[in-house]
Design a protein around this motif. Structure first.
Motif, mmCIF file in Angstrom:
data_model
loop_
_atom_site.group_PDB
_atom_site.id
_atom_site.type_symbol
_atom_site.label_atom_id
_atom_site.label_comp_id
_atom_site.label_asym_id
_atom_site.label_seq_id
_atom_site.Cartn_x
_atom_site.Cartn_y
_atom_site.Cartn_z
ATOM 1 N N ARG A 140 0.853 -1.182 0.000
ATOM 2 C CA ARG A 140 0.000 0.000 0.000
ATOM 3 C C ARG A 140 0.894 1.239 0.000
ATOM 4 N NH1 ARG A 140 -4.127 -2.242 4.692
ATOM 5 N NH2 ARG A 140 -4.964 -3.969 3.433
ATOM 6 N N PRO A 141 0.517 2.248 -0.781
ATOM 7 C CA PRO A 141 1.428 3.391 -0.979
ATOM 8 C C PRO A 141 1.977 4.002 0.303
ATOM 9 C CG PRO A 141 -0.374 3.505 -2.526
ATOM 10 C CD PRO A 141 -0.686 2.364 -1.604
ATOM 11 N N LEU A 144 8.325 4.627 -4.648
ATOM 12 C CA LEU A 144 6.947 4.698 -5.135
ATOM 13 C C LEU A 144 6.881 5.153 -6.580
ATOM 14 C CD1 LEU A 144 6.545 4.623 -2.016
ATOM 15 C CD2 LEU A 144 4.540 6.071 -2.355
ATOM 16 N N ARG A 145 5.908 4.600 -7.312
ATOM 17 C CA ARG A 145 5.629 5.076 -8.662
ATOM 18 C C ARG A 145 4.829 6.363 -8.581
ATOM 19 N NH1 ARG A 145 3.152 -0.474 -10.867
ATOM 20 N NH2 ARG A 145 2.517 -0.528 -8.675
ATOM 21 N N ASP A 146 4.708 7.039 -9.738
ATOM 22 C CA ASP A 146 4.075 8.357 -9.741
ATOM 23 C C ASP A 146 2.673 8.328 -9.139
ATOM 24 O OD1 ASP A 146 6.329 9.278 -10.997
ATOM 25 O OD2 ASP A 146 5.441 9.392 -12.996
ATOM 26 N N HIS A 147 1.858 7.370 -9.579
ATOM 27 C CA HIS A 147 0.483 7.340 -9.079
ATOM 28 C C HIS A 147 0.419 6.956 -7.606
ATOM 29 C CE1 HIS A 147 0.919 3.019 -9.974
ATOM 30 N NE2 HIS A 147 -0.067 2.831 -9.114
ATOM 31 N N LEU A 155 6.630 4.486 4.052
ATOM 32 C CA LEU A 155 7.193 4.441 5.397
ATOM 33 C C LEU A 155 8.300 3.404 5.519
ATOM 34 C CD1 LEU A 155 3.890 4.735 7.486
ATOM 35 C CD2 LEU A 155 5.664 6.478 7.209
ATOM 36 N N CYS A 156 8.140 2.294 4.786
ATOM 37 C CA CYS A 156 9.131 1.214 4.887
ATOM 38 C C CYS A 156 10.332 1.410 3.966
ATOM 39 C CB CYS A 156 8.462 -0.120 4.566
ATOM 40 S SG CYS A 156 7.276 -0.665 5.814
ATOM 41 N N ARG A 157 10.071 1.915 2.760
ATOM 42 C CA ARG A 157 11.128 1.943 1.738
ATOM 43 C C ARG A 157 11.543 3.338 1.297
ATOM 44 N NH1 ARG A 157 8.318 -2.409 -2.407
ATOM 45 N NH2 ARG A 157 7.337 -3.700 -0.801
#
Length: 219
Positions: free
Chosen positions: A12-13, A25-28, A18-20
């Protein structure tokens, strides 16, 4: 395509960020974190993909109306997106951007070239001609009686700027300065000399080109 609630928690984004970290994250997905939630019939990932596609068509022309036209985006979310974009833009332009001439100003202020109203902007520069900040000072017809040196130089003093460049657009598309343009330039140059903050240039912007008071020997 899985819905947000069907994703493994680590994918989940927000949890992924928070983890990575945000770079993972990708743009969306970044947009999804910004929005927080979707609307009935359209989860946040679907909504985010639509907005990212809209942004890929060009972010300079985005406004409240265009963003709000996407189902699920009201004025509040549209304002949130525009605020995030502007904040990013302001910090990105500070990364060692050097202003060496009017062409650099024209490129930097591309979003104002085709505005239908006149925007008066001030660029504050350090002693090495690196950009400190870009600000809109006024919107409307440029007139000596409406442009006070106090408004133009106030932030330059706070920035401890060595010099400033003033720029404004001509919605008519005509580059040549008006009599008021020249009077405003003269007044600001005189104020700059008194304050010890040099007026380096006054650049008139149009879609197809520019007029530089410095390059034309008028400063």
């Amino acid at each position: 395509m899985k819905k947000l609630r069907e994703l493994y928690e680590g994918d989940r984004p927000r949890e992924k960020l928070l983890c990575r970290g945000p770079a993972s994250l990708r743009d969306h997905e970044l947009m999804a974190v910004l929005l927080g939630r979707g609307v009935q019939g359209k989860d946040v990932l679907q909504l985010s993909r639509e907005l990212v596609e809209l942004m890929r068509d060009g972010i300079d022309e985005l406004d409240i109306a265009k963003l709000s036209a996407v189902r699920g985006v009201g004025e509040a979310k549209a304002a949130q997106i525009l605020a995030a974009l502007e904040l990013s833009r302001r910090f990105l332009i500070r990364r060692n951007v050097a202003i060496r001439g009017a062409e650099d100003v024209w490129n930097l202020l591309g979003e104002y070239r085709q505005k239908q109203r006149e925007y008066l902007l001030v660029l504050t520069l350090d002693g090495a001609s690196h950009l400190i900040e870009k600000r809109v000072v006024s919107v409307g017809i440029l007139n000596r009686s409406l442009v006070h040196p106090r408004e133009v130089f106030a932030d330059a003093i706070t920035d401890r700027a060595a010099g400033i460049i003033v720029a404004h657009n001509h919605p008519s598309g005509q580059c040549f300065p008006s009599a008021d343009d020249r009077r405003v330039t003269q007044r600001l140059a005189e104020a700059g000399r008194l304050l010890g903050i040099e007026l380096l240039d006054h650049v008139i912007l149009t879609r197809d080109g520019w007029y530089s008071f410095s390059e034309e020997g008028e400063i």
